[in-house]
Design a protein around this motif. Structure first.
Motif, PDB file in Angstrom:
ATOM      1  N   UNK A  45       1.202 -11.665  -5.228  1.00 37.95           N
ATOM      2  CA  UNK A  45       0.548 -10.385  -4.908  1.00 37.95           C
ATOM      3  C   UNK A  45      -0.915 -10.850  -4.588  1.00 37.95           C
ATOM      4  N   UNK A  46      -1.524 -12.208  -5.805  1.00 35.80           N
ATOM      5  CA  UNK A  46      -2.737 -12.556  -5.438  1.00 35.80           C
ATOM      6  C   UNK A  46      -2.839 -13.244  -4.049  1.00 35.80           C
ATOM      7  N   UNK A  47      -1.995 -13.715  -3.638  1.00 38.53           N
ATOM      8  CA  UNK A  47      -2.063 -14.571  -2.203  1.00 38.53           C
ATOM      9  C   UNK A  47      -2.442 -13.149  -1.176  1.00 38.53           C
ATOM     10  N   UNK A  48      -1.706 -12.251  -1.242  1.00 39.13           N
ATOM     11  CA  UNK A  48      -1.765 -11.221  -0.211  1.00 39.13           C
ATOM     12  C   UNK A  48      -3.215 -10.557  -0.495  1.00 39.13           C
ATOM     13  N   UNK A  49      -3.591 -10.340  -1.586  1.00 42.19           N
ATOM     14  CA  UNK A  49      -4.966  -9.899  -1.648  1.00 42.19           C
ATOM     15  C   UNK A  49      -6.174 -10.950  -1.238  1.00 42.19           C
ATOM     16  N   UNK A  50      -5.946 -12.135  -1.616  1.00 41.21           N
ATOM     17  CA  UNK A  50      -6.824 -12.972  -0.894  1.00 41.21           C
ATOM     18  C   UNK A  50      -6.874 -13.210   0.634  1.00 41.21           C
ATOM     19  N   UNK A  51      -5.744 -12.978   1.035  1.00 36.43           N
ATOM     20  CA  UNK A  51      -5.598 -12.946   2.570  1.00 36.43           C
ATOM     21  C   UNK A  51      -6.243 -11.621   2.968  1.00 36.43           C
ATOM     22  N   UNK A  52      -6.472 -10.464   2.253  1.00 34.56           N
ATOM     23  CA  UNK A  52      -7.071  -9.391   2.584  1.00 34.56           C
ATOM     24  C   UNK A  52      -8.514  -9.504   2.694  1.00 34.56           C
ATOM     25  N   UNK A  53      -8.789 -10.320   1.524  1.00 37.52           N
ATOM     26  CA  UNK A  53     -10.422 -10.753   1.359  1.00 37.52           C
ATOM     27  C   UNK A  53     -10.605 -11.479   2.281  1.00 37.52           C
ATOM     28  N   UNK A  54     -10.063 -12.318   2.859  1.00 38.53           N
ATOM     29  CA  UNK A  54     -10.222 -13.227   3.859  1.00 38.53           C
ATOM     30  C   UNK A  54     -10.352 -12.618   5.388  1.00 38.53           C
ATOM     31  N   UNK A  55      -9.680 -11.720   5.575  1.00 36.74           N
ATOM     32  CA  UNK A  55      -9.587 -11.006   6.761  1.00 36.74           C
ATOM     33  C   UNK A  55     -10.569  -9.668   6.893  1.00 36.74           C
ATOM     34  N   UNK A  56     -11.150  -9.302   5.586  1.00 39.75           N
ATOM     35  CA  UNK A  56     -12.046  -8.305   5.527  1.00 39.75           C
ATOM     36  C   UNK A  56     -11.359  -6.980   5.900  1.00 39.75           C
ATOM     37  N   UNK A  57     -10.013  -6.717   5.362  1.00 38.31           N
ATOM     38  CA  UNK A  57      -9.343  -5.313   5.628  1.00 38.31           C
ATOM     39  C   UNK A  57      -8.870  -4.916   4.623  1.00 38.31           C
ATOM     40  N   UNK A  58      -8.757  -3.619   4.394  1.00 42.60           N
ATOM     41  CA  UNK A  58      -8.134  -3.257   3.234  1.00 42.60           C
ATOM     42  C   UNK A  58      -6.440  -2.845   3.234  1.00 42.60           C
ATOM     43  N   UNK A  59      -5.799  -3.115   4.432  1.00 43.91           N
ATOM     44  CA  UNK A  59      -4.442  -3.028   4.761  1.00 43.91           C
ATOM     45  C   UNK A  59      -3.530  -3.871   3.698  1.00 43.91           C
ATOM     46  N   UNK A  60      -4.105  -5.096   3.447  1.00 42.74           N
ATOM     47  CA  UNK A  60      -3.203  -5.795   2.619  1.00 42.74           C
ATOM     48  C   UNK A  60      -3.234  -5.497   1.179  1.00 42.74           C
ATOM     49  N   UNK A  61      -4.163  -4.479   0.641  1.00 43.51           N
ATOM     50  CA  UNK A  61      -4.355  -4.148  -0.726  1.00 43.51           C
ATOM     51  C   UNK A  61      -3.014  -3.176  -0.828  1.00 43.51           C
ATOM     52  N   UNK A  62      -2.776  -2.486  -0.066  1.00 43.42           N
ATOM     53  CA  UNK A  62      -1.530  -1.584  -0.125  1.00 43.42           C
ATOM     54  C   UNK A  62      -0.404  -2.015  -0.183  1.00 43.42           C
ATOM     55  N   UNK A  63      -0.165  -3.158   0.764  1.00 43.15           N
ATOM     56  CA  UNK A  63       0.948  -4.218   0.739  1.00 43.15           C
ATOM     57  C   UNK A  63       1.067  -4.699  -0.765  1.00 43.15           C
ATOM     58  N   UNK A  64       0.076  -5.380  -1.244  1.00 41.69           N
ATOM     59  CA  UNK A  64       0.258  -5.779  -2.659  1.00 41.69           C
ATOM     60  C   UNK A  64       0.505  -4.709  -3.606  1.00 41.69           C
ATOM     61  N   UNK A  65       0.129  -3.532  -3.478  1.00 41.96           N
ATOM     62  CA  UNK A  65       0.273  -2.340  -4.430  1.00 41.96           C
ATOM     63  C   UNK A  65       1.801  -2.248  -4.484  1.00 41.96           C
ATOM     64  N   UNK A  66       2.551  -2.000  -3.175  1.00 44.45           N
ATOM     65  CA  UNK A  66       4.193  -1.791  -3.033  1.00 44.45           C
ATOM     66  C   UNK A  66       4.680  -3.045  -3.640  1.00 44.45           C
ATOM     67  N   UNK A  67       4.405  -4.286  -3.519  1.00 40.68           N
ATOM     68  CA  UNK A  67       4.923  -5.428  -3.922  1.00 40.68           C
ATOM     69  C   UNK A  67       4.839  -5.436  -5.716  1.00 40.68           C
ATOM     70  N   UNK A  68       3.882  -4.904  -6.001  1.00 41.53           N
ATOM     71  CA  UNK A  68       3.607  -4.749  -7.668  1.00 41.53           C
ATOM     72  C   UNK A  68       4.627  -3.961  -8.139  1.00 41.53           C
ATOM     73  N   UNK A  69       4.726  -2.845  -7.437  1.00 39.57           N
ATOM     74  CA  UNK A  69       5.897  -1.783  -8.090  1.00 39.57           C
ATOM     75  C   UNK A  69       7.202  -2.491  -7.897  1.00 39.57           C
ATOM     76  N   UNK A  70       7.627  -3.182  -6.873  1.00 39.58           N
ATOM     77  CA  UNK A  70       8.857  -3.679  -6.735  1.00 39.58           C
ATOM     78  C   UNK A  70       9.126  -4.581  -7.758  1.00 39.58           C
ATOM     79  N   UNK A  71       8.044  -5.282  -7.890  1.00 41.15           N
ATOM     80  CA  UNK A  71       7.974  -6.512  -9.261  1.00 41.15           C
ATOM     81  C   UNK A  71       8.230  -5.729 -10.404  1.00 41.15           C
TER      82      UNK A  71
END
Length: 89
Positions: A45-71
């Motif tokens: 989740x932290x790696x996906x959030x960092x990738x979203x920060x690096x690309x300056x897009x909010x799409x990856x934050x939703x993916x991180x939220x889904x992975x957090x729920x599955x985890x």
């Protein structure tokens, strides 16, 4: 400056993921393996959030939220399996 920091933190998180894999494969007990898997969820989740920060897009934050729920659901299922021997009772 932010790009360099994000890359440095991503390298550290990848190192943490490698160490978690080591514990997952060589853990002496099942509890160690489950905790390593749960920590891998958090690190991914932290790696996906960092990738979203690096690309300056909010799409990856939703993916991180889904992975957090599955985890969370998988951690509860593993804990229930360890306590009772089955998941659905």
């Amino acid at each position: 400056m932010l790009d360099i920091t994000v890359i440095a933190v991503a390298i550290m998180i990848c190192l943490a993921l490698i160490l978690n894999l080591w514990r997952l494969f060589l853990g002496p007990h099942i509890v160690d393996r489950i905790l390593a898997l749960d920590t891998m969820y958090i690190n991914s989740i932290a790696l996906i959030l960092l990738y979203g920060i690096y690309n300056r897009t909010g799409l990856y934050f939703e993916a991180a939220l889904l992975i957090a729920m599955l985890g969370f659901v998988s951690s509860v299922a593993f804990g229930k399996y360890l306590l009772r021997g089955d998941i659905i009772e």
